[in-house]
Design a protein around this motif. Sequence first.
Motif, PDB file in Angstrom:
ATOM      1  N   GLU A 280       0.810  -1.220   0.000  1.00  0.00           N
ATOM      2  CA  GLU A 280       0.000   0.000   0.000  1.00  0.00           C
ATOM      3  C   GLU A 280       0.846   1.275   0.000  1.00  0.00           C
ATOM      4  OE1 GLU A 280       0.274  -1.567   4.275  1.00  0.00           O
ATOM      5  OE2 GLU A 280      -0.062  -2.359   2.250  1.00  0.00           O
ATOM      6  N   THR A 281       2.166   1.137   0.018  1.00  0.00           N
ATOM      7  CA  THR A 281       3.044   2.306  -0.017  1.00  0.00           C
ATOM      8  C   THR A 281       2.852   3.088  -1.319  1.00  0.00           C
ATOM      9  OG1 THR A 281       4.722   1.155   1.283  1.00  0.00           O
ATOM     10  CG2 THR A 281       5.447   3.085   0.048  1.00  0.00           C
ATOM     11  N   LYS A 282       2.858   4.404  -1.211  1.00  0.00           N
ATOM     12  CA  LYS A 282       2.841   5.255  -2.396  1.00  0.00           C
ATOM     13  C   LYS A 282       4.302   5.493  -2.774  1.00  0.00           C
ATOM     14  CE  LYS A 282      -0.100   8.980  -4.080  1.00  0.00           C
ATOM     15  NZ  LYS A 282      -1.043  10.039  -3.666  1.00  0.00           N
ATOM     16  N   ALA A 283       4.765   4.838  -3.832  1.00  0.00           N
ATOM     17  CA  ALA A 283       6.191   4.847  -4.178  1.00  0.00           C
ATOM     18  C   ALA A 283       6.447   5.633  -5.457  1.00  0.00           C
ATOM     19  CB  ALA A 283       6.697   3.422  -4.337  1.00  0.00           C
ATOM     20  N   TYR A 284       7.330   6.612  -5.355  1.00  0.00           N
ATOM     21  CA  TYR A 284       7.739   7.428  -6.502  1.00  0.00           C
ATOM     22  C   TYR A 284       9.186   7.115  -6.854  1.00  0.00           C
ATOM     23  CZ  TYR A 284       3.705  10.583  -5.763  1.00  0.00           C
ATOM     24  OH  TYR A 284       2.447  11.121  -5.626  1.00  0.00           O
ATOM     25  N   TYR A 285       9.457   6.965  -8.154  1.00  0.00           N
ATOM     26  CA  TYR A 285      10.825   6.821  -8.641  1.00  0.00           C
ATOM     27  C   TYR A 285      11.087   7.947  -9.638  1.00  0.00           C
ATOM     28  CZ  TYR A 285      11.240   2.423  -6.201  1.00  0.00           C
ATOM     29  OH  TYR A 285      11.292   1.465  -5.210  1.00  0.00           O
ATOM     30  N   VAL A 286      12.141   8.708  -9.358  1.00  0.00           N
ATOM     31  CA  VAL A 286      12.392   9.969 -10.073  1.00  0.00           C
ATOM     32  C   VAL A 286      13.742   9.886 -10.777  1.00  0.00           C
ATOM     33  CG1 VAL A 286      12.616  12.462  -9.786  1.00  0.00           C
ATOM     34  CG2 VAL A 286      11.061  11.184  -8.296  1.00  0.00           C
ATOM     35  N   HIS A 287      13.739  10.096 -12.091  1.00  0.00           N
ATOM     36  CA  HIS A 287      14.971   9.937 -12.871  1.00  0.00           C
ATOM     37  C   HIS A 287      14.771  10.485 -14.285  1.00  0.00           C
ATOM     38  CE1 HIS A 287      12.799   6.566 -14.696  1.00  0.00           C
ATOM     39  NE2 HIS A 287      12.506   6.187 -13.465  1.00  0.00           N
ATOM     40  N   GLY A 288      15.820  10.384 -15.104  1.00  0.00           N
ATOM     41  CA  GLY A 288      15.730  10.770 -16.504  1.00  0.00           C
ATOM     42  C   GLY A 288      15.257   9.615 -17.358  1.00  0.00           C
ATOM     43  N   LYS A 289      14.853   9.912 -18.595  1.00  0.00           N
ATOM     44  CA  LYS A 289      14.249   8.870 -19.425  1.00  0.00           C
ATOM     45  C   LYS A 289      15.224   7.751 -19.800  1.00  0.00           C
ATOM     46  CE  LYS A 289      14.816  10.981 -24.046  1.00  0.00           C
ATOM     47  NZ  LYS A 289      14.072  11.452 -25.237  1.00  0.00           N
ATOM     48  N   ASP A 290      16.536   8.020 -19.729  1.00  0.00           N
ATOM     49  CA  ASP A 290      17.499   6.965 -20.043  1.00  0.00           C
ATOM     50  C   ASP A 290      17.497   5.857 -18.995  1.00  0.00           C
ATOM     51  OD1 ASP A 290      18.440   9.032 -18.375  1.00  0.00           O
ATOM     52  OD2 ASP A 290      20.514   8.417 -18.654  1.00  0.00           O
ATOM     53  N   ASN A 291      16.901   6.124 -17.835  1.00  0.00           N
ATOM     54  CA  ASN A 291      16.847   5.119 -16.765  1.00  0.00           C
ATOM     55  C   ASN A 291      15.501   4.393 -16.684  1.00  0.00           C
ATOM     56  OD1 ASN A 291      19.391   5.047 -15.467  1.00  0.00           O
ATOM     57  ND2 ASN A 291      19.004   7.049 -14.559  1.00  0.00           N
ATOM     58  N   ILE A 292      14.610   4.649 -17.613  1.00  0.00           N
ATOM     59  CA  ILE A 292      13.253   4.090 -17.532  1.00  0.00           C
ATOM     60  C   ILE A 292      13.227   2.567 -17.396  1.00  0.00           C
ATOM     61  CG2 ILE A 292      11.114   3.692 -18.836  1.00  0.00           C
ATOM     62  CD1 ILE A 292      11.311   6.620 -19.780  1.00  0.00           C
ATOM     63  N   PRO A 293      13.830   1.794 -18.300  1.00  0.00           N
ATOM     64  CA  PRO A 293      13.649   0.330 -18.214  1.00  0.00           C
ATOM     65  C   PRO A 293      14.184  -0.279 -16.927  1.00  0.00           C
ATOM     66  CG  PRO A 293      15.346   0.904 -19.819  1.00  0.00           C
ATOM     67  CD  PRO A 293      14.653   2.171 -19.462  1.00  0.00           C
ATOM     68  N   PHE A 294      15.186   0.351 -16.333  1.00  0.00           N
ATOM     69  CA  PHE A 294      15.739  -0.189 -15.097  1.00  0.00           C
ATOM     70  C   PHE A 294      14.768  -0.017 -13.932  1.00  0.00           C
ATOM     71  CE2 PHE A 294      19.231   1.265 -17.807  1.00  0.00           C
ATOM     72  CZ  PHE A 294      19.870   0.055 -18.015  1.00  0.00           C
ATOM     73  N   HIS A 295      13.919   1.034 -14.004  1.00  0.00           N
ATOM     74  CA  HIS A 295      12.955   1.291 -12.936  1.00  0.00           C
ATOM     75  C   HIS A 295      11.561   0.728 -13.227  1.00  0.00           C
ATOM     76  CE1 HIS A 295      16.086   4.302 -12.138  1.00  0.00           C
ATOM     77  NE2 HIS A 295      15.689   4.259 -10.888  1.00  0.00           N
TER      78      HIS A 295
END
Length: 547
Positions: A280-295
């Motif tokens: 139920e955690t509200k989880a945000y991952y913040v980065h540039g588009k070059d890191n998308i597939p890893f996240h």
Amino acid sequence: MAVFIGGAWPYANGSLHVGHVSSLLPGDILARYYRLKGEEVLYVSGSDCNGTPIAIRAKQEGVPMQQIQEHYHQEFASCFEKLGFSYDCYTRTDEAHHHEVVQRFFLELYENKHIYKKEEEQLYCGRCEQFLPDRYVEGTCPECNQPARGDQCDHCSAIFEAGELLEMSCKLCGTEPSLQPTEHFYFKLSSFQQEIEELIDNVKGKWRGNAVDLSQRYVNETLKDRAITRDLPIGISVPLAGYDSKKIYVWMEAVAGYYTASRLWEKRTGNSYLPFWQNETKAYYVHGKDNIPFHSIIWPALMSAANLEQKPTYIISNEYVTLEKRKISTSRNWAVWLPDLLEQYESDSIRYFLTINAPEQRDTDFSWREFIYSHNSELLGAYGNFVNRTLKFIEKNMNGYVPVRLVSEAIEAEIRQLYSTVGASIEEGKMKHALEIIFEYVRKANKYFDERQPWIQIKNNLPACEQTIFTCLQMIANLAQLLEPFLPFSSERVRKKLGLKDAVWGFVQIAITEIRDVKPLFERIPNERIEEEREALGLTEAEILKR
């Protein structure tokens, strides 16, 4: 509600530039906003000190890798502090704690049969007499024919094995590498195909469009198992007998850093990390588009493999920032470096410009003209002007004494609605829109001051003048709170001047009775600085005229 925010980990091989800051700044805005709301927040990140780029930089400069790691980690931490980033835990991947937790993570995956051994062919440089980490290999992308390196193309975001690059060469010596047999461990990413497909279906409208589209492309092409170890000069050794010379691949241990940093925060504070790693955690991952597939793909699959409930609720993946209409290039020194920027300009000016011009949907440009104009016309000319003209009026025309009145129900209702509207945009990751809404109200507040004409009211109708000024003070007090996630330094100065305690996310009544010693909230930046900064970049007069 527990809110987890993970900011991408910058490589400790060179200074941060405006592109890095633009992609990371939304994380701090989110953290500050949720804390104002009274939510439990855990905001973590750190310096990636295990990546191949550090080894390359150390070899180029002829210094030990530890010297590069330490220098840039300390520089990052200092810059983030000056910029107001409010991390709960900012750590580094070469810390013993990170190594220990990642190794346990690896063993759990291995014992649960999510990792297997496989002999493969890896690129080997005969002249350097070593297997080449992906970032040591340069060539042409097999998908789009653009220059690429390693296992990912920054141009089209394709992911591939380094051996699939065209026209390959060793980054260190320029020799064409050859494929040689070696043994590595692989992560069964393919077994999470259905789970990742379902995740992507469930997060549409929460993840940025670029994250959804790119992730959908990968699952449509079907997920492939990925090597989870490499023959690297630095990093975390594989915790299995006979394999300690191999290192856990950075793509796995760097994203696992969100988890290791959470455990480190628990160790340092005595607070449990568990509420931030629940379903139920509200989880945000913040980065540039070059890191998308890893996240969006690899990290969710790794979390499932390790029985971690948390999944990315929101992915805030910015597009790129260009500089004076040209792609930022660290190798060509075509960049605005954060340490230099912080020496010359206010942190809130930097935060404002990179938010109001955030590349949320498409690439945006950092222009010295626009940066300085935005400071002078918006921060100083709109917001700073409204604050200073109101406070100066009290100091000069009311002997510094604050009139006590009531704000009209209509104005109070409008301000309360502002908190709701701005908050909703922030929670959705639409930082630019949220800041635009606030500054639209700033312009409205200035118009209110102009139309009420307190300089005339004070002569003809003192009660009306007092009502005008008190209302303006209430607007300022609430603007300082609304802007706290975006402009923490100037917001704190305003709150201090108005006698307000810690900010909260909601309508506030001022209680101060006196205003003295009013100083400008922001200083004007001379327009001459535009050309000075452009010349420092090396822009010629002809190039400037073209722009």
